[in-house]
Design a protein around this motif. Sequence first.
Motif, short mmCIF file in Angstrom:
data_model
loop_
_atom_site.label_atom_id
_atom_site.label_comp_id
_atom_site.label_asym_id
_atom_site.label_seq_id
_atom_site.Cartn_x
_atom_site.Cartn_y
_atom_site.Cartn_z
N UNK A 113 -23.15 15.60 8.06
CA UNK A 113 -24.38 15.77 8.84
C UNK A 113 -25.42 16.56 8.05
N UNK A 158 -21.01 13.87 20.51
CA UNK A 158 -20.78 14.18 19.10
C UNK A 158 -21.97 14.92 18.49
N UNK A 199 -23.66 19.26 19.60
CA UNK A 199 -23.36 20.55 19.00
C UNK A 199 -23.77 20.67 17.55
N UNK A 246 -25.49 21.54 14.28
CA UNK A 246 -26.35 22.65 13.92
C UNK A 246 -27.01 22.43 12.57
N UNK A 275 -20.25 24.18 24.92
CA UNK A 275 -18.92 23.58 25.02
C UNK A 275 -18.74 22.87 26.35
N UNK A 281 -20.61 19.60 26.27
CA UNK A 281 -19.95 18.60 25.41
C UNK A 281 -18.67 18.08 26.06
N UNK A 282 -17.85 19.00 26.56
CA UNK A 282 -16.57 18.59 27.13
C UNK A 282 -16.77 17.78 28.40
N UNK A 332 -17.54 14.38 27.39
CA UNK A 332 -16.31 13.79 26.89
C UNK A 332 -15.45 13.28 28.03
N UNK A 383 -9.90 17.39 22.89
CA UNK A 383 -10.81 18.50 23.13
C UNK A 383 -11.09 19.24 21.83
N UNK A 433 -13.79 17.81 20.11
CA UNK A 433 -15.11 17.95 20.74
C UNK A 433 -15.76 19.31 20.50
N UNK A 442 -17.88 22.00 18.88
CA UNK A 442 -18.89 21.98 17.83
C UNK A 442 -18.50 22.89 16.66
N UNK A 499 -20.18 24.94 14.96
CA UNK A 499 -20.65 26.33 14.99
C UNK A 499 -19.75 27.19 15.87
N UNK A 500 -19.16 26.58 16.92
CA UNK A 500 -18.25 27.33 17.78
C UNK A 500 -16.96 27.65 17.02
N UNK A 502 -17.36 17.53 4.18
CA UNK A 502 -18.76 17.66 4.57
C UNK A 502 -19.03 18.69 5.65
N UNK A 520 -21.13 24.27 9.08
CA UNK A 520 -21.35 25.57 9.73
C UNK A 520 -20.15 26.50 9.65
#
Lengths: 261, 299, 284
Positions: free
Chosen positions: B140, B228, B231, B233, B282, B285-286, B289, C109, C112, C114, C116-117, C212, C215
């Motif tokens: 990304x 996808x 999140x 950044x 989160x 996103x979840x 999902x 999960x 899923x 991110x 950064x988290x 790749x 973060x």
Amino acid sequence: MNKNIDILENPALKLENLYIAYGKTDKYAVRDVSATIKKNAITAIMGPSGCGKSTLLRAINRMHQLYPDVKTQGNIYLNEKDITKMSAIHLRRKIGMVFQRPNPFPTMSIYDNVVAGYKLNGIRMKKNERDAIVEQSLISVGLWNEVKDSLRKKGTFLSGGQQQRLCIARAIAFKPDVILLDEPTSALDPIATSKVEDLLVQLKKDYTIVLVTHNMSQAARISDYSMFMYLGDLVEYGKTKMMFTNPRDKKTEEYLTGKFG
Amino acid sequence: MGQKNNKKMETLKLKDNSAYRTSKDKVFLVGVIIVSIITISPIVLIIGKLVWEGIGQINFSFFTETTPSTFEAMTAVANNEVIPGGIVNGILGTLLIVGLASVIAIPIGILVGLFLYENQQSRYAGLIRSLSDILQGVPSIVLGLIAYLWVVKNIVHGYSALAGSVALAIMMLPLIIRSTEETMKMIPETLKEAALALGVPYYKVIARVLIPSGFSGLATGILLSVSRILGETAPLMLTTLGNPMVNWDITAPTSAVPLLIWNFYNDPNMLSLIWSSSLFLMGFVLTLNIISKRIVAKI
Amino acid sequence: MKSDTITRYILFISSLVVLLVSAGMVFSLVGDAVPVFEKFGWRFIISTDWNPTEGRESYGALPFIAGTLSTSLLALLICLPMAFATSLFIAEYFRTSYVSSVLGTMVDLLAGVPSIVYGLWGFYTLRPVIVSLGLDAQGYGIFTAGLILAIMIIPYATSISSQIIAMVPTELKEAAYSLGATRYEVIKYVVLPNARSGIVASFILAFGRALGETMAVTMLIGNTNIIPTGLFSTGNSMASVIANQFGEADGLKMSALIAIGLLLFVITGIINALGKMVIKRMSR
């Protein structure tokens, strides 16, 4: 009604009040089956599809134990020993199995397929011992001359009939007492079928053979004893000749005369 | 009858190794179970940490006010108060950027997917399919560079929501192409042929037959691709830059929830906002999902 | 009939977008990387000197290539047994059971979360653990970054591996059981040999993901422009150097960062193509 014959002296297998059910249902796929199976003979189990014949066969080497939702009750004795008291490893070493569709291991060569039982069980052998077993087993199933120059090729290159004979070789290489065959010719053409049938007749002098078949003429051709199953019940069991010429049960007669099935 | 004797000898010779093998089998099973539990434990720990640290900051103003300044946050922390303000600039920015990316990627993705479905065997379609696979694997951050070179440097001449959307749209595109093609393949050929045999024009077959009957598959693909990119950044750091105010101008710098998390992370005074923002992200996103999985389960 | 031609035309034109985006990407990256390659040539890839001071500018990407490879390889190494065990749990031992679907959902999960988290969790939970275990004073570096990367790529490896393992025909497994094999032996001699290339492909693709990731690595690797000297040495990855230094870059430095992006693009492209090739060969 006495539907069972009694082979009292020294049976290879003895089934006692066998019940088998799938899942939580009360419906039994096999219901109250008792029978004794004679040594060094071919016993055929026949009946229309869904009658429980394969389910019964797979109980004999405790295959059902792999699937937690299959419940088995009753007793099976191999050479008068309770099979649930043996380890599954030991039991399956004594009872070989051949399946409906030829299933040689695709990642192994013909040679390795024959000795797969030894490899899987972690039994080490000298090369000449191994070679002898491979040759002897392949000779027994009449495959030696056809494959002796291509033992290192994958088993999946063979024709369907050859593959099935390879699977029989794989079973007998391990020197079992009993061989279970689950409709072994249903995926084969007539010529390959008759080769396998001839082979089974030859093998019975060394092994006890239990054969599930939906093809009654096959049972008539090669078996010594026949069981007829219907909706989970063992309807009739006797000498094949007797059953085909003079069935005692009306259902058996209807099946053998082609009224259903 | 030599065979018979041979058989007896053979049986005698085999050592009983079953106890050893059975215990090896059990040890392996226990190992698999233990390692599997260790493998999934981070998800429990992560969600636990986010809820534990973040839930206290989530209040009404969290969703209605813009981010506080460092000074405001510092004062609140010094007085042991909840940090004032919220992340509304990030939430609306995310909606703007992701919405714009969807507007770009969804129609193109579905059309390309249809094209691949229509031309299964052609070599050109095979090329497009491979390129789409390659695009899916591009990191990304590289897409961020690309959007910077194309949009920031050459189109808008400055950081902008549009640049971020372009980067995210390129990320979404292969996912939508793939899911569209797979969905179309599952629709019975006869359905399409029946409509075509009646002389219905092809675009109507697409609009009235293919898309409605593949709707749930398409929706799942879209929702998964949105979840996808939500999140992401890194590409936004290179393209949209961030903005302390709510912004609706697609040619101006814009904030987004993940960008705010990055800002808070770099500002010691904003520490507690990190967790609430992450919890929100989160959760978002979840939820997407889970909704998309529900759709799959329903078909 | 005319509308049909137009429809097909529209579909074809939209497919050109994929072609143009791909070509444009290569064109732009190469175009903007040219200045740095013109100035330093191959030294850009093999030099370890990264100095943006005006007048004495020198750019070598080797530390970042080393950082990316070492963190990703470490991640792959940690991911191997974990994804493997989890795939066996889901697709072999407990397949079709409730626990398996719970475990599968949790793995989904993980996918899923991110990046950064993951970075935050690594920074505030994992790093202190590493410090308190006495493994490293600061807790930054290759090991921490590799560990978090491993957790991030496990879902990718697991989802493909478990699909492949579930595809091994039941009749082969039953054949092995009927010969007296234990489950472990069935897995070792039947399941694995039959699923081997698919499992390999799943790990190649997961490795491509790790290369790749930006973060989480940026937040944990320590961001020093040196070739990492050990497991707990700090470093910098290709993706994180772009993320870190992009803000203050222009001119030759910008070109250098874009050239790093180009290298990253090429490396991930090759790794992904390799994985896809293995999968394609298998499905044939």
